[in-house]
Design a protein around this motif. Structure first.
Motif, PDB file in Angstrom:
ATOM      1  N   HIS A 143      56.773  47.440  28.925  1.00 31.77           N
ATOM      2  CA  HIS A 143      55.471  46.978  28.397  1.00 31.77           C
ATOM      3  C   HIS A 143      54.344  47.868  28.887  1.00 31.77           C
ATOM      4  O   HIS A 143      53.420  48.198  28.154  1.00 31.77           O
ATOM      5  N   ARG A 144      54.437  48.245  30.153  1.00 30.67           N
ATOM      6  CA  ARG A 144      53.399  49.108  30.724  1.00 30.67           C
ATOM      7  C   ARG A 144      53.366  50.447  29.963  1.00 30.67           C
ATOM      8  O   ARG A 144      52.307  50.955  29.595  1.00 30.67           O
ATOM      9  N   LEU A 145      54.555  51.002  29.720  1.00 32.72           N
ATOM     10  CA  LEU A 145      54.625  52.290  29.016  1.00 32.72           C
ATOM     11  C   LEU A 145      54.136  52.170  27.575  1.00 32.72           C
ATOM     12  O   LEU A 145      53.502  53.082  27.048  1.00 32.72           O
ATOM     13  N   ARG A 146      54.421  51.024  26.953  1.00 34.55           N
ATOM     14  CA  ARG A 146      53.929  50.830  25.581  1.00 34.55           C
ATOM     15  C   ARG A 146      52.407  50.987  25.559  1.00 34.55           C
ATOM     16  O   ARG A 146      51.848  51.627  24.668  1.00 34.55           O
ATOM     17  N   GLY A 147      51.757  50.422  26.585  1.00 33.65           N
ATOM     18  CA  GLY A 147      50.295  50.531  26.669  1.00 33.65           C
ATOM     19  C   GLY A 147      49.852  51.978  26.848  1.00 33.65           C
ATOM     20  O   GLY A 147      48.930  52.455  26.172  1.00 33.65           O
ATOM     21  N   ALA A 148      50.538  52.699  27.750  1.00 35.11           N
ATOM     22  CA  ALA A 148      50.161  54.096  28.016  1.00 35.11           C
ATOM     23  C   ALA A 148      50.342  54.945  26.752  1.00 35.11           C
ATOM     24  O   ALA A 148      49.525  55.817  26.441  1.00 35.11           O
ATOM     25  N   ILE A 149      51.409  54.655  26.019  1.00 34.15           N
ATOM     26  CA  ILE A 149      51.702  55.427  24.802  1.00 34.15           C
ATOM     27  C   ILE A 149      50.664  55.120  23.722  1.00 34.15           C
ATOM     28  O   ILE A 149      50.155  56.020  23.043  1.00 34.15           O
ATOM     29  N   ALA A 150      50.325  53.842  23.593  1.00 33.14           N
ATOM     30  CA  ALA A 150      49.315  53.475  22.589  1.00 33.14           C
ATOM     31  C   ALA A 150      47.985  54.145  22.938  1.00 33.14           C
ATOM     32  O   ALA A 150      47.285  54.658  22.061  1.00 33.14           O
ATOM     33  N   ASP A 151      47.639  54.165  24.232  1.00 34.72           N
ATOM     34  CA  ASP A 151      46.378  54.799  24.647  1.00 34.72           C
ATOM     35  C   ASP A 151      46.360  56.290  24.316  1.00 34.72           C
ATOM     36  O   ASP A 151      45.326  56.844  23.953  1.00 34.72           O
ATOM     37  N   ALA A 152      47.508  56.949  24.471  1.00 34.42           N
ATOM     38  CA  ALA A 152      47.561  58.402  24.224  1.00 34.42           C
ATOM     39  C   ALA A 152      47.207  58.731  22.778  1.00 34.42           C
ATOM     40  O   ALA A 152      46.699  59.806  22.485  1.00 34.42           O
ATOM     41  N   LEU A 153      47.470  57.784  21.884  1.00 34.13           N
ATOM     42  CA  LEU A 153      47.199  58.026  20.454  1.00 34.13           C
ATOM     43  C   LEU A 153      45.886  57.412  19.999  1.00 34.13           C
ATOM     44  O   LEU A 153      45.545  57.478  18.821  1.00 34.13           O
ATOM     45  N   ARG A 154      45.143  56.788  20.937  1.00 34.89           N
ATOM     46  CA  ARG A 154      43.894  56.130  20.516  1.00 34.89           C
ATOM     47  C   ARG A 154      42.829  57.160  20.159  1.00 34.89           C
ATOM     48  O   ARG A 154      42.704  58.201  20.788  1.00 34.89           O
ATOM     49  N   ASP A 155      42.087  56.839  19.145  1.00 38.13           N
ATOM     50  CA  ASP A 155      41.062  57.768  18.677  1.00 38.13           C
ATOM     51  C   ASP A 155      39.925  56.922  18.118  1.00 38.13           C
ATOM     52  O   ASP A 155      39.773  56.779  16.922  1.00 38.13           O
ATOM     53  N   ASP A 156      39.169  56.295  19.026  1.00 37.82           N
ATOM     54  CA  ASP A 156      38.057  55.458  18.571  1.00 37.82           C
ATOM     55  C   ASP A 156      36.844  55.735  19.446  1.00 37.82           C
ATOM     56  O   ASP A 156      36.874  56.650  20.280  1.00 37.82           O
ATOM     57  N   HIS A 157      35.783  54.951  19.294  1.00 38.23           N
ATOM     58  CA  HIS A 157      34.548  55.306  19.998  1.00 38.23           C
ATOM     59  C   HIS A 157      34.656  55.079  21.508  1.00 38.23           C
ATOM     60  O   HIS A 157      33.850  55.583  22.268  1.00 38.23           O
ATOM     61  N   THR A 158      35.678  54.337  21.978  1.00 35.83           N
ATOM     62  CA  THR A 158      35.782  54.134  23.429  1.00 35.83           C
ATOM     63  C   THR A 158      36.760  55.118  24.090  1.00 35.83           C
ATOM     64  O   THR A 158      36.640  55.414  25.265  1.00 35.83           O
ATOM     65  N   LEU A 159      37.732  55.607  23.339  1.00 41.44           N
ATOM     66  CA  LEU A 159      38.745  56.464  23.967  1.00 41.44           C
ATOM     67  C   LEU A 159      39.329  57.481  22.990  1.00 41.44           C
ATOM     68  O   LEU A 159      39.676  57.150  21.857  1.00 41.44           O
ATOM     69  N   THR A 160      39.393  58.738  23.478  1.00 39.06           N
ATOM     70  CA  THR A 160      40.195  59.735  22.753  1.00 39.06           C
ATOM     71  C   THR A 160      41.413  59.986  23.623  1.00 39.06           C
ATOM     72  O   THR A 160      41.318  60.563  24.707  1.00 39.06           O
ATOM     73  N   GLY A 161      42.561  59.506  23.195  1.00 41.67           N
ATOM     74  CA  GLY A 161      43.774  59.571  24.000  1.00 41.67           C
ATOM     75  C   GLY A 161      44.238  61.004  24.255  1.00 41.67           C
ATOM     76  O   GLY A 161      43.849  61.932  23.541  1.00 41.67           O
ATOM     77  N   SER A 162      45.094  61.161  25.267  1.00 42.65           N
ATOM     78  CA  SER A 162      45.505  62.506  25.687  1.00 42.65           C
ATOM     79  C   SER A 162      46.253  63.253  24.575  1.00 42.65           C
ATOM     80  O   SER A 162      46.123  64.468  24.439  1.00 42.65           O
ATOM     81  N   SER A 163      47.038  62.537  23.767  1.00 40.41           N
ATOM     82  CA  SER A 163      47.797  63.229  22.716  1.00 40.41           C
ATOM     83  C   SER A 163      46.873  63.692  21.587  1.00 40.41           C
ATOM     84  O   SER A 163      47.116  64.726  20.961  1.00 40.41           O
ATOM     85  N   ILE A 164      45.806  62.925  21.351  1.00 32.16           N
ATOM     86  CA  ILE A 164      44.838  63.317  20.323  1.00 32.16           C
ATOM     87  C   ILE A 164      44.046  64.529  20.830  1.00 32.16           C
ATOM     88  O   ILE A 164      43.818  65.500  20.101  1.00 32.16           O
ATOM     89  N   GLN A 165      43.666  64.469  22.114  1.00 28.72           N
ATOM     90  CA  GLN A 165      42.944  65.615  22.689  1.00 28.72           C
ATOM     91  C   GLN A 165      43.807  66.876  22.633  1.00 28.72           C
ATOM     92  O   GLN A 165      43.331  67.958  22.288  1.00 28.72           O
ATOM     93  N   ALA A 166      45.102  66.718  23.000  1.00 27.09           N
ATOM     94  CA  ALA A 166      46.001  67.881  23.005  1.00 27.09           C
ATOM     95  C   ALA A 166      46.134  68.467  21.603  1.00 27.09           C
ATOM     96  O   ALA A 166      46.129  69.695  21.430  1.00 27.09           O
ATOM     97  N   LEU A 167      46.224  67.588  20.608  1.00 27.10           N
ATOM     98  CA  LEU A 167      46.332  68.076  19.221  1.00 27.10           C
ATOM     99  C   LEU A 167      45.079  68.881  18.860  1.00 27.10           C
ATOM    100  O   LEU A 167      45.170  69.951  18.247  1.00 27.10           O
ATOM    101  N   ARG A 168      43.912  68.378  19.275  1.00 28.93           N
ATOM    102  CA  ARG A 168      42.670  69.111  18.947  1.00 28.93           C
ATOM    103  C   ARG A 168      42.626  70.462  19.671  1.00 28.93           C
ATOM    104  O   ARG A 168      42.213  71.462  19.083  1.00 28.93           O
ATOM    105  N   HIS A 169      43.068  70.472  20.934  1.00 33.34           N
ATOM    106  CA  HIS A 169      43.075  71.738  21.680  1.00 33.34           C
ATOM    107  C   HIS A 169      44.005  72.752  21.016  1.00 33.34           C
ATOM    108  O   HIS A 169      43.685  73.925  20.892  1.00 33.34           O
ATOM    109  N   PHE A 170      45.152  72.266  20.606  1.00 33.75           N
ATOM    110  CA  PHE A 170      46.111  73.153  19.936  1.00 33.75           C
ATOM    111  C   PHE A 170      45.503  73.703  18.634  1.00 33.75           C
ATOM    112  O   PHE A 170      45.526  74.913  18.382  1.00 33.75           O
ATOM    113  N   LEU A 171      44.910  72.829  17.833  1.00 34.58           N
ATOM    114  CA  LEU A 171      44.358  73.280  16.543  1.00 34.58           C
ATOM    115  C   LEU A 171      43.200  74.246  16.748  1.00 34.58           C
ATOM    116  O   LEU A 171      43.044  75.208  15.998  1.00 34.58           O
ATOM    117  N   SER A 172      42.424  74.008  17.814  1.00 32.47           N
ATOM    118  CA  SER A 172      41.302  74.935  17.997  1.00 32.47           C
ATOM    119  C   SER A 172      41.800  76.278  18.533  1.00 32.47           C
ATOM    120  O   SER A 172      41.279  77.323  18.154  1.00 32.47           O
TER     121      SER A 172
END
Ligand code: UDP
Length: 488
Positions: A446-475
């Motif tokens: 359950h704890r990991l499910r939360g961490a994984i969901a956070d990594a993909l979050r992309d809203d006004h409160t959080l840009t998750g690590s996987s979303i940030q990594a995707l942006r870094h890669f694309l740039s």
């Protein structure tokens, strides 16, 4: 040959195996959702035909063919996917795949010529296609390797190929010299091709060249989450001196999967009748099966455990895996009838709607071969794992899940090990219990499910690590200096 007027900003090139093509398709659709790039998948004619049938409607992802002549390489005619060759010929298909170099280069050049006013092209290639990095250098394209596997598992796999042989001299257990934080590896955790490798056999020669060529790439993408799997990612940063971006989990959504909708409906109805957290789901991925004896023991164990279960069965080793399933011969006598009568077990032949099953609240644990897609799908839904690794880096995925994440209990190891139904049933009991180890595994999941969901979050409160990594890669890809066109 290559269609010269095609348009693409990003070209994905998976190895010709379902277990590679599926994560690449998932990545293509993810990139389509998250960016405004035009995206193409390159492959051989047979695989393109299959892919076309599994593309969701309305996608803008395009498919590009390059020629491949299996019979020129000592393979049966039309061998374009590992699912039609016996395991022994997979290495020949890998060797033969390097023959696509000229056609791939021409295709990339044509694409670049047709769009030289725009950004440079980005190639995302398979872990087995290290050779594409030098093609990218020659034509001035940006290049990354995409590992559809986890960081830890891939780091073990990579390290083992550079520290051959493992057959003798190291005792039963050993540390990886350049990845000691992985802990001790036992010889029974070595995939067959690594256990047998001595540096001069075909697999060793292929992997030495292939993995060495990764260093010519511009970076590595992993289908994983940094907060969960940082050790393996750091290993590659250290070894290759390249950016390593964890952009996962990228999985196909239930709507864009192969496999029948009717079956999904039937599974849902069956699961709806079960209590929350009461069902064990048993499946060994898209291509593995077990020995006949192991299958018998597993059947007895499932019956003995007294738990409800869904089990995806395939003909045992030695049989054609796509042939008809002979339950009366391969499962304990009367097993299917008893399970149907009592309503305790749902036996699915060949294929299950895995994501639908794992996302159902009745499912309590997953007996899995620890293929990385299955692992991500389980963790995304907070489902703990009973591990029975069969091949490749699955042994290390299982070790990682058990020792470092605390969400797994290993039941057995490999396709030929001796197993006893009493042991399997007892392990199922521990993992599914609502106290002790079982409860701990569930709370970790359950704890990991939360961490994984956070990594993909992309809203006004959080840009998750996987979303940030995707942006870094694309740039990084977009900022590659534009290659000079011949007229400049
Ligand atoms: N899968 C499925 N139904 C099945 C078997 C597999 O939907 O009966 C899917 C599963 O959800 C996963 C993929 O096939 O996305 C298997 O990938 P994995 O990396 O777990 O194992 P592999 O098949 O590559 O060994």
């Amino acid at each position: 040959m290559a269609p010269s007027k095609q348009d693409a900003d990003i070209v994905l090139f998976p190895f010709m195996a379902q277990g590679h093509i599926i994560p690449f398709l998932a990545l293509a659709l993810h990139l389509e959702r998250k960016t405004n790039n035009t995206i193409s998948i390159v492959n051989t004619p047979f695989n393109i035909k299959k892919l076309r049938a599994s593309l969701p409607p309305h996608t803008s992802v395009s498919l590009l063919e390059i020629p491949f002549h299996a019979s020129d390489h000592g393979l049966p005619p039309n061998t374009e996917n590992t699912d039609v060759v016996p395991y022994g010929l997979v290495i020949r298909l890998l060797e033969a795949s390097t023959s696509m170099r000229p056609a791939f280069k021409l295709l990339i050049q044509n694409l670049m010529d047709s769009q030289h006013h725009r950004r440079p092209l980005c190639i995302i290639a398979d872990i087995f296609f290290g050779w594409t990095a030098s093609v990218a250098k020659e034509v001035g394209a940006f290049h990354v390797i995409f590992g559809g596997c986890g960081g830890y598992g891939m780091a073990c796999y990579y390290s083992l190929w550079f520290h051959l042989p493992h057959r003798k001299g190291q005792g039963d257990e050993f540390l990886l010299p350049d990845f000691p934080e992985a802990g001790r590896i036992h010889k029974t955790q070595l995939p067959a091709n690594i256990a047998e490798a001595d540096g001069s056999d075909a697999w060793s020669v292929f992997q030495n060249k292939n993995l060495s060529e990764w260093a010519k790439s511009d970076g590595i993408l992993f289908n994983t989450v940094r907060e969960v799997d940082s050790g393996g990612l750091d290993y590659f940063t250290r070894k290759l001196g390249l950016p390593v971006w964890a952009i996962g989990p990228v999985v196909l959504s239930t709507g864009s999967r192969l496999g029948g909708g009717v079956r999904a409906e039937a599974c849902r109805e069956w699961l709806d009748r079960k209590a929350g957290n009461s069902v064990l789901y048993v499946c060994f991925g898209s291509m593995n099966t077990m020995s006949g004896e192991q299958m018998m023991q597993l059947g007895e164990a499932l019956e003995e455990s007294g738990r409800d279960f869904i089990w995806v069965v395939r003909p045992p080793i030695g049989q054609d895996i796509n042939s008809e399933f002979r339950a009366e011969e391969w499962l304990p006598q009367g097993f299917v009838g008893r399970m149907q009568e009592s309503g305790r077990g749902l036996i699915l032949i060949h294929w299950a709607p895995q994501l639908e099953i794992l996302s159902h609240k009745a499912v309590s644990a997953f007996l899995s071969h620890c293929g990385w897609n299955s692992v991500l799908e389980a963790l995304t839904h907070g489902v703990p794992i009973l591990g029975w690794p069969m091949a490749a880096e699955q042994f290390f995925n299982c070790k990682f899940l058990e020792e470092q994440l605390g969400v797994c209990l290993e039941v057995a190891r490999g396709k030929s090990c001796e197993v006893h139904h009493q042991h399997i049933a007892a392990t199922i009991d521990v993992a599914m219990a609502d106290h002790g180890k079982g409860a701990h595994m569930r709370s970790q999941a359950h704890r990991l499910r939360g961490a994984i969901a956070d990594a993909l979050r992309d809203d006004h409160t959080l840009t998750g690590s996987s979303i940030q990594a995707l942006r870094h890669f694309l740039s990084a890809a977009a900022n590659t200096p534009k290659p000079r066109s011949p007229s400049e």
